[in-house]
Design an enzyme around this catalytic site. Structure first.
Site, PDB file in Angstrom:
ATOM      1  N   LYS A   1       0.828  -1.206   0.000  1.00 40.41           N
ATOM      2  CA  LYS A   1       0.000   0.000   0.000  1.00 40.41           C
ATOM      3  C   LYS A   1       0.859   1.251   0.000  1.00 40.41           C
ATOM      4  O   LYS A   1       0.569   2.216  -0.705  1.00 40.41           O
ATOM      5  CB  LYS A   1      -0.952   0.010   1.195  1.00 40.41           C
TER       6      LYS A   1
ATOM      7  N   LYS B   1      -7.555 -11.275  -7.860  1.00 37.50           N
ATOM      8  CA  LYS B   1      -8.584 -11.650  -6.896  1.00 37.50           C
ATOM      9  C   LYS B   1      -9.824 -10.769  -7.050  1.00 37.50           C
ATOM     10  O   LYS B   1      -9.704  -9.585  -7.363  1.00 37.50           O
ATOM     11  CB  LYS B   1      -7.998 -11.432  -5.494  1.00 37.50           C
TER      12      LYS B   1
ATOM     13  N   LYS C   1     -13.430  -5.606  -3.824  1.00 39.81           N
ATOM     14  CA  LYS C   1     -14.381  -4.496  -3.764  1.00 39.81           C
ATOM     15  C   LYS C   1     -13.802  -3.257  -4.436  1.00 39.81           C
ATOM     16  O   LYS C   1     -14.513  -2.410  -4.937  1.00 39.81           O
ATOM     17  CB  LYS C   1     -14.651  -4.081  -2.304  1.00 39.81           C
TER      18      LYS C   1
END
Ligand code: TRP
Length: 335
Positions: A118, A200, A203
């Protein structure tokens, strides 16, 4: 006492509700939470405090939290077998996280690949919470003396850190924490994006066709499956290199309860043009009763409120005991 019923072991897990809960969450996580209730006492949470490590719109966070809360019950969290609460309603989580932070070496947190990924993306909100997030996760787990923690592969490292924190504190003060085990499902652990089956299902995906939200209408579900990315062959078999077909077979197998060889046989000789909508139908059939139950629960806000308050109360009682035990070992004066 010999005739006392054996205390059931504890299964703990948490999920972030920062977006619509999708089929990947269900098949990879929620389904296991539900299954584990048969053998374990469940303690499950919507982890809204984890969600604010990225900026959230207040109204969306509130709505998403409540929707996810109702949806998870609709998915089969049984309030007679599990405690199911909203994390920010139970103060012990933040309290224990502070304490555990003082037993977590900086360098250990720095090795967390999720944080490294991140922060490497160079986003502008790399805050301290994002860095200390695994400590809050350790608190969630350790507060309930969890025996098993059903998580996806991506949380394995965080779970390992939780275990290390527990072992370290136990090493200093004697037996304080139960050291939890990860429970990582073999099948269904990784449901892939319908738009790019090498990634994957997430969301956060920019492509709206990547994920099937559990509350998608049948129409939307069918469209997404019909446009699912596959390959240029024409064989419906589970095989290395056929990521799209493998993913569809996995989804079909889980929602119908048939195993993969049975699914391959059922569609043998048929084209993708038949297979893809068949998977869509199966998913829509599977989701229909969940959606119905969701509408009932979410439609009755007073009842929903009563449920989450009651559950927060139960969670506070359980976690409060652990927190007092820890504070006592540390040397805090009893309140
Ligand atoms: N970090 C988990 C995730 O992003 C969510 C989570 C928070 C969790 N606390 C937890 C999972 C405790 C298992 C146990 O998916």
């Amino acid at each position: 006492m010999a005739n006392q019923p054996q205390k059931r072991k504890i299964s703990f897990s948490g999920i972030q509700a920062s977006g619509d809960i999708h089929l990947g969450n269900y098949l990879g996580a929620i389904k296991n939470w539900v299954a584990l209730q048969e053998q374990y006492s469940g303690v499950y949470s919507i982890v809204d405090m984890h969600a604010i490590t990225v900026r959230q719109d207040p109204k969306s966070l509130r709505d998403n939290t409540l929707r996810a809360y109702a949806l998870m019950i609709a998915c089969g969290i049984d309030l007679n077998k599990s405690i199911f609460f909203i994390q920010s309603h139970v103060p012990a989580h933040a309290e224990l996280a502070w304490a555990l932070g003082c037993y977590t070496p900086f360098g250990e947190l720095g090795r967390m690949t999720q944080f490294k990924d991140k922060s490497a993306k160079g986003e502008d909100n790399i805050n301290a919470g994002l860095f200390t997030y695994p400590i809050l996760m350790a608190s969630d787990i350790l507060l309930y003396d969890a025996d098993v923690v059903p998580v996806g592969e991506d949380q394995k490292q965080h779970l390992e850190l939780s275990r290390n924190i527990a072992l370290r504190v136990n090493g200093i003060y004697g037996n304080v924490f139960k050291v939890p085990e990860a429970f990582i499902p073999k099948v269904g652990g990784r449901i892939m994006s319908l738009a790019d089956p090498t990634k994957k299902m997430a969301k956060s995906d920019d492509n709206p066709k990547a994920a099937i939200a559990l509350l998608d209408t049948k129409d939307v579900i069918m469209k997404k499956f019909k446009s699912a990315v596959t390959d240029s062959e024409a064989e419906i078999v589970y095989r290395e290199g056929k990521d799209g077909i493998n993913n569809l077979l996995t989804i079909y197998s889980i929602v119908t309860g048939k195993d993969i060889p049975a699914a391959e046989k059922e569609f043998s000789g048929m084209g993708y043009g038949v297979f893809k909508p068949a998977v869509g139908e199966a998913v829509a059939d599977f989701l229909a009763p969940i959606q119905k139950r969701f509408d009932e629960l979410y439609g009755d806000k007073a009842q929903l409120e009563q449920i989450y308050r009651e559950n927060a109360q139960k969670a506070a009682e359980e976690s409060g005991k652990t927190l007092r035990r820890v504070y006592d070992k540390i040397g805090f004066v009893p309140r």
